[in-house]
Design an enzyme around this catalytic site. Structure first.
Site, mmCIF file in Angstrom:
data_model
loop_
_atom_site.group_PDB
_atom_site.id
_atom_site.type_symbol
_atom_site.label_atom_id
_atom_site.label_comp_id
_atom_site.label_asym_id
_atom_site.label_seq_id
_atom_site.Cartn_x
_atom_site.Cartn_y
_atom_site.Cartn_z
ATOM 1 N N GLY A 185 2.874 -1.162 4.247
ATOM 2 C CA GLY A 185 2.919 0.265 3.935
ATOM 3 C C GLY A 185 4.345 0.716 3.687
ATOM 4 N N GLY A 186 4.968 1.270 4.723
ATOM 5 C CA GLY A 186 6.308 1.855 4.610
ATOM 6 C C GLY A 186 7.323 0.983 3.879
ATOM 7 C CG ASN A 200 -1.687 1.228 1.435
ATOM 8 O OD1 ASN A 200 -1.791 2.044 0.522
ATOM 9 N ND2 ASN A 200 -2.268 1.401 2.615
ATOM 10 C CD1 TRP A 201 3.766 1.129 -2.659
ATOM 11 C CD2 TRP A 201 3.638 2.066 -4.693
ATOM 12 N NE1 TRP A 201 4.548 0.388 -3.517
ATOM 13 C CE2 TRP A 201 4.483 0.937 -4.766
ATOM 14 C CE3 TRP A 201 3.398 2.810 -5.859
ATOM 15 C CZ2 TRP A 201 5.101 0.547 -5.961
ATOM 16 C CZ3 TRP A 201 4.005 2.418 -7.039
ATOM 17 C CH2 TRP A 201 4.851 1.301 -7.087
ATOM 18 C CE LYS A 202 -0.059 3.274 4.681
ATOM 19 N NZ LYS A 202 0.082 3.356 6.129
ATOM 20 C CB SER A 220 5.387 -1.955 11.846
ATOM 21 O OG SER A 220 4.981 -0.629 12.114
HETATM 22 P P1 PGA Z 1 2.944 0.176 7.603
HETATM 23 O O1 PGA Z 1 1.465 0.398 6.997
HETATM 24 O O2 PGA Z 1 3.476 -1.096 7.001
HETATM 25 O O3 PGA Z 1 3.710 1.386 7.201
HETATM 26 O O4 PGA Z 1 2.773 0.050 9.082
HETATM 27 C C1 PGA Z 1 0.604 -0.678 6.790
HETATM 28 C C2 PGA Z 1 -0.679 -0.177 6.162
HETATM 29 O O5 PGA Z 1 -1.104 0.937 6.475
HETATM 30 O O6 PGA Z 1 -1.291 -0.881 5.345
#
Ligand code: PGA
Length: 251
Positions: free
Chosen positions: A235-236, A10-12, A214
Site C-alpha cells: 500500500g503506502g 495497491n494505490w487505494k 507495511s
Molecule cells: P500498507 O497497505 O502497505 O500501506 O500497509 C497494504 C494494503 O492495504 O494492501
C-alpha cells in the site's frame, strides 16, 4: 518447485492520471525488471487508462482495486468486467480489508466478485486477514479459514491456476506494524495447507500467496526469503517510485 513472484502496488484512493503517468515513467528507470518478478500497480479506476498507456510495452502490469459481478445494471458506483476489459487490466484486487470494513464486503460478495473476475479472464488477488482483536482472541486461523472457504466457494482446480491470494493482517495495514517474517510464514503455510485440503496438493503448491501490511524496502527481503511468501501487496510504499522499486529490487 518455483512459484511466480509478484509485487503488486495497491494505490487505494491515491494518484490522478498525471501522477500515475509520472510514477510509471519513474519506476521504469528505477526498478530492475530483469529478475523473475511480476510487477503490477493498481490505481483508482479513473487513472487506469493513463497507467495502462504509460506501462504499455514495459514489464509493468495494471490492475483494478474492485469489480462487480454483474455485467451492467443498477449498481451505482460499481464497475463491470467489460469496462475493465477496455483498459485492459490484468488483475483485480478483491475483498481488501478496507472494502470489508468500510463498504460491507462479505465472504459471499467476495466469492461472487472472484468468480466474475475469473470469468472475465483477469487474475483475482483475493485478500484475507484477521483484525488485531481477532488475533488477540486467538482466532486468526479460524477467521482466515472462513474467509478462504467463503471466497473460494465453488471454484475449480482450473480456476485456481489464475488466482492469487494476499494474506494481509488488518493490524499491519498502514500501521507500520509489519508481521514478523515468522508470523507471516506461519499463516502462509496454514493457507497453503488449507488449499491442499480444499483443492489438491498441486493447487496448494502453485498458488502465489502474497503478504501485505507495511511492506517497505527495508523489510521486503526478509519477508520474501520465507518459503511460502511469494511476493507482496504493497500500500503506502507503492506510492513512491523509489520505495516501490526498492521492494522490487529486494526480491
Ligand atoms: P500498507 O497497505 O502497505 O500501506 O500497509 C497494504 C494494503 O492495504 O494492501
Amino acid at each position: 518447485m518455483s512459484r511466480r513472484m509478484i509485487i503488486a502496488g495497491n494505490w487505494k484512493m491515491n494518484k490522478n492520471s498525471a501522477e500515475a503517468r509520472d510514477f510509471i515513467a519513474e519506476l521504469k528507470g528505477k526498478a530492475d525488471f530483469s529478475k523473475n518478478v511480476e510487477v503490477a500497480v493498481c490505481p483508482p479506476f479513473t487513472s487506469l487508462q493513463a497507467a495502462a498507456s504509460a506501462a504499455a510495452g514495459s514489464a509493468v502490469k495494471v490492475g483494478a482495486q474492485n469489480m462487480h459481478w454483474e455485467e451492467s445494471g443498477a449498481y451505482t458506483g460499481e464497475i463491470s468486467a467489460s469496462m475493465l476489459a477496455e483498459i485492459p487490466v490484468s488483475s483485480v484486487i478483491i475483498g481488501h480489508s478496507e472494502r470489508r470494513q468500510y463498504f460491507g464486503e462479505t465472504d459471499d460478495t467476495v466469492n461472487q466478485r472472484v468468480k466474475a473476475v475469473l470469468k472475465a479472464g483477469f487474475e483475482p488477488i483475493m485478500c484475507v486477514g484477521e483484525t488485531k482483536e481477532q488475533r488477540e482472541a486467538d482466532k486468526t486461523e479460524e477467521i482466515v479459514e472462513r474467509q478462504l472457504k467463503g471466497g473460494l466457494q465453488g471454484l475449480t482446480e482450473e480456476d485456481m491456476k489464475s488466482l492469487v491470494i494476499a494474506y494481509e493482517p488488518v493490524w499491519a495495514i498502514g500501521t507500520g506494524l509489519t508481521a514478523t517474517p515468522e508470523q507471516a510464514q506461519a499463516m502462509h503455510d496454514f493457507i497453503r495447507k488449507l488449499l491442499s485440503k480444499l483443492f489438491s496438493e498441486a493447487v496448494a503448491e502453485a498458488v502465489p500467496i502474497l503478504y501485505g501490511g507495511s511492506v517497505k524496502p527495508g523489510n521486503a527481503a526478509e519477508l520474501m526469503a520465507k518459503p511460502d511468501i511469494d511476493g507482496a501487496l504493497v500500500g503506502g510504499a507503492s506510492l513512491k517510485a523509489d520505495d516501490f522499486a526498492g521492494i522490487i529490487n529486494a526480491c
